[in-house]
Motif scaffolding. Structure first.
Motif, mmCIF file in Angstrom:
data_model
loop_
_atom_site.group_PDB
_atom_site.id
_atom_site.type_symbol
_atom_site.label_atom_id
_atom_site.label_comp_id
_atom_site.label_asym_id
_atom_site.label_seq_id
_atom_site.Cartn_x
_atom_site.Cartn_y
_atom_site.Cartn_z
ATOM 1 N N MET A 263 4.648 11.439 -13.108
ATOM 2 C CA MET A 263 3.302 11.359 -13.587
ATOM 3 C C MET A 263 2.220 11.544 -12.416
ATOM 4 O O MET A 263 2.488 11.382 -11.388
ATOM 5 N N ILE A 264 0.886 12.360 -12.842
ATOM 6 C CA ILE A 264 0.031 12.373 -12.032
ATOM 7 C C ILE A 264 -1.341 11.498 -12.444
ATOM 8 O O ILE A 264 -1.675 11.416 -13.548
ATOM 9 N N VAL A 265 -1.610 10.641 -11.639
ATOM 10 C CA VAL A 265 -2.451 9.617 -11.736
ATOM 11 C C VAL A 265 -3.595 9.672 -10.464
ATOM 12 O O VAL A 265 -3.364 9.857 -9.134
ATOM 13 N N ILE A 266 -4.737 9.340 -10.885
ATOM 14 C CA ILE A 266 -5.999 9.127 -9.731
ATOM 15 C C ILE A 266 -6.325 7.742 -9.991
ATOM 16 O O ILE A 266 -6.683 7.299 -10.878
ATOM 17 N N LEU A 267 -6.297 7.119 -8.722
ATOM 18 C CA LEU A 267 -7.088 5.984 -8.856
ATOM 19 C C LEU A 267 -8.595 5.846 -8.222
ATOM 20 O O LEU A 267 -8.671 6.499 -7.227
ATOM 21 N N LEU A 268 -9.638 5.572 -9.027
ATOM 22 C CA LEU A 268 -10.983 5.939 -8.800
ATOM 23 C C LEU A 268 -11.589 4.671 -8.629
ATOM 24 O O LEU A 268 -11.449 3.841 -9.367
ATOM 25 N N GLY A 269 -12.387 4.522 -7.442
ATOM 26 C CA GLY A 269 -13.068 3.247 -7.189
ATOM 27 C C GLY A 269 -13.665 3.239 -5.988
ATOM 28 O O GLY A 269 -13.462 4.061 -5.123
ATOM 29 N N PRO A 270 -14.975 2.576 -5.766
ATOM 30 C CA PRO A 270 -15.438 2.272 -4.393
ATOM 31 C C PRO A 270 -14.559 2.005 -3.262
ATOM 32 O O PRO A 270 -13.659 1.459 -3.565
ATOM 33 N N PRO A 271 -15.058 2.030 -2.037
ATOM 34 C CA PRO A 271 -14.229 1.863 -0.798
ATOM 35 C C PRO A 271 -14.140 0.296 -0.869
ATOM 36 O O PRO A 271 -15.082 -0.488 -1.149
ATOM 37 N N GLY A 272 -12.828 -0.299 -0.965
ATOM 38 C CA GLY A 272 -12.504 -1.899 -0.769
ATOM 39 C C GLY A 272 -12.236 -2.156 -2.182
ATOM 40 O O GLY A 272 -11.954 -3.215 -2.464
ATOM 41 N N ALA A 273 -11.942 -1.212 -3.308
ATOM 42 C CA ALA A 273 -11.919 -1.539 -4.677
ATOM 43 C C ALA A 273 -10.255 -2.063 -4.748
ATOM 44 O O ALA A 273 -10.044 -2.872 -5.683
ATOM 45 N N GLY A 274 -9.725 -1.728 -3.827
ATOM 46 C CA GLY A 274 -8.013 -2.227 -4.181
ATOM 47 C C GLY A 274 -7.348 -1.019 -4.162
ATOM 48 O O GLY A 274 -5.875 -1.006 -4.673
ATOM 49 N N LYS A 275 -7.740 0.359 -4.201
ATOM 50 C CA LYS A 275 -6.863 1.268 -4.424
ATOM 51 C C LYS A 275 -5.343 1.661 -3.409
ATOM 52 O O LYS A 275 -4.526 1.650 -4.130
ATOM 53 N N GLY A 276 -5.661 1.423 -2.257
ATOM 54 C CA GLY A 276 -4.637 1.395 -1.383
ATOM 55 C C GLY A 276 -3.587 0.341 -1.683
ATOM 56 O O GLY A 276 -2.576 0.545 -1.649
ATOM 57 N N THR A 277 -4.170 -0.781 -1.626
ATOM 58 C CA THR A 277 -3.174 -2.096 -2.161
ATOM 59 C C THR A 277 -2.434 -1.567 -3.360
ATOM 60 O O THR A 277 -0.870 -1.775 -3.547
ATOM 61 N N GLN A 278 -3.045 -1.105 -4.320
ATOM 62 C CA GLN A 278 -2.252 -1.034 -5.656
ATOM 63 C C GLN A 278 -1.485 0.161 -5.313
ATOM 64 O O GLN A 278 -0.152 0.168 -6.187
#
Ligand code: ADP
Ligand code: ADP
Ligand code: ZN
Length: 218
Positions: free
Chosen positions: A1-16
């Protein structure tokens, strides 16, 4: 699947994204990581990106769209991928739509991670990363289990990003509100947006994210 994680710097995108790559086998594509690799390697792109990244501004749409265009055509992306930190502007979102259309692919879902600004600064200034395997940590919220030892690979070397300081964070947040936040409306209008509570603890955010992805995959 193709997913975008959207959020400000530090939101936790990389971690998740790192966790999802492990648990669901989805390829993580982080333009931030790719640009930092280019800076380290001293390529033309890296030289152009370096100063902009240090100032907390955004690298040109043309450069990042080209990087993503090349990357998603590689074989490991055939079954899907998770975008972390891309798109960050409306032209990048439109560029992605075109790339996917050309390749006969569809975007499944955009997950917005909502986090308060005050929490973002605390998260970013406490962030550090394993120099060997790239696993992300936090001084307070996600320390290593054993002192100075990476949970994943056992390395004792860690790095902190040059742009993870209180001053640059403010420029990065401004860039987010000016350029990236409009994407929330863009994807809402397309019926692709789901929002989750990024203020929750890491495990709880992961649970919410999995619920959203399960629903999108069904
Ligand atoms: P992004 O990729 O969105 O910039 P990161 O995933 O790097 O953000 O997270 C920023 C910092 O906050 C990291 O140090 C990470 O360990 C920590 N962090 C991530 N998610 C949470 C959370 N839900 N609660 C507390 N700290 C978190
Ligand atoms: P964070 O999630 O903490 O903001 P990233 O690692 O995603 O950090 O990005 C670091 C920097 O790399 C950004 O501040 C920006 O200068 C550059 N960058 C990353 N992705 C993009 C993008 N899609 N468009 C423009 N610049 C980008
Ligand atoms: Zn490691």
């Amino acid at each position: 699947m193709i997913v975008i994680l959207l959020g400000p710097p530090g939101a936790g995108k990389g971690t998740q994204a790192q966790t999802l790559a492990k648990t669901r086998g989805i390829v993580q594509l982080s333009t931030g990581d790719m640009l930092r690799a280019a800076v380290k390697a001293g390529t033309d792109v890296g030289r152009q990106a370096d100063t902009i990244m240090k100032s907390g501004g955004l690298v040109s749409d043309e450069i990042v769209i080209r990087i993503i265009s090349d990357r998603i055509q590689e074989p490991d992306c055939a079954k899907g991928f998770l975008l972390d930190g891309f798109p960050r502007t409306l032209p990048q979102a439109v560029g992605l739509d075109k790339l996917l259309e050309q390749q006969g692919k569809t975007l499944d879902v955009v997950v917005e991670m909502k986090v308060d600004d005050t929490a973002l600064i605390e998260r970013i200034t406490g962030r550090f990363t394993c120099a060997k395997c790239g696993t992300g940590y936090h001084d307070t919220f996600k320390p290593t289990k054993a002192k100075d030892t990476c949970d994943s690979c056992g390395s004792h070397e860690f790095t902190r990003r040059a742009d993870d300081n209180a001053e640059t964070v403010k420029s990065r947040l401004m860039a987010y509100y000016r350029e990236t936040a409009p994407l929330i409306g863009y994807y809402f209008a397309k019926g692709k947006l789901k929002s989750i509570d990024g203020m929750a603890q890491i495990d709880e955010v992961e649970r919410q994210l999995n619920t959203v992805l399960d629903a999108a995959a069904a």
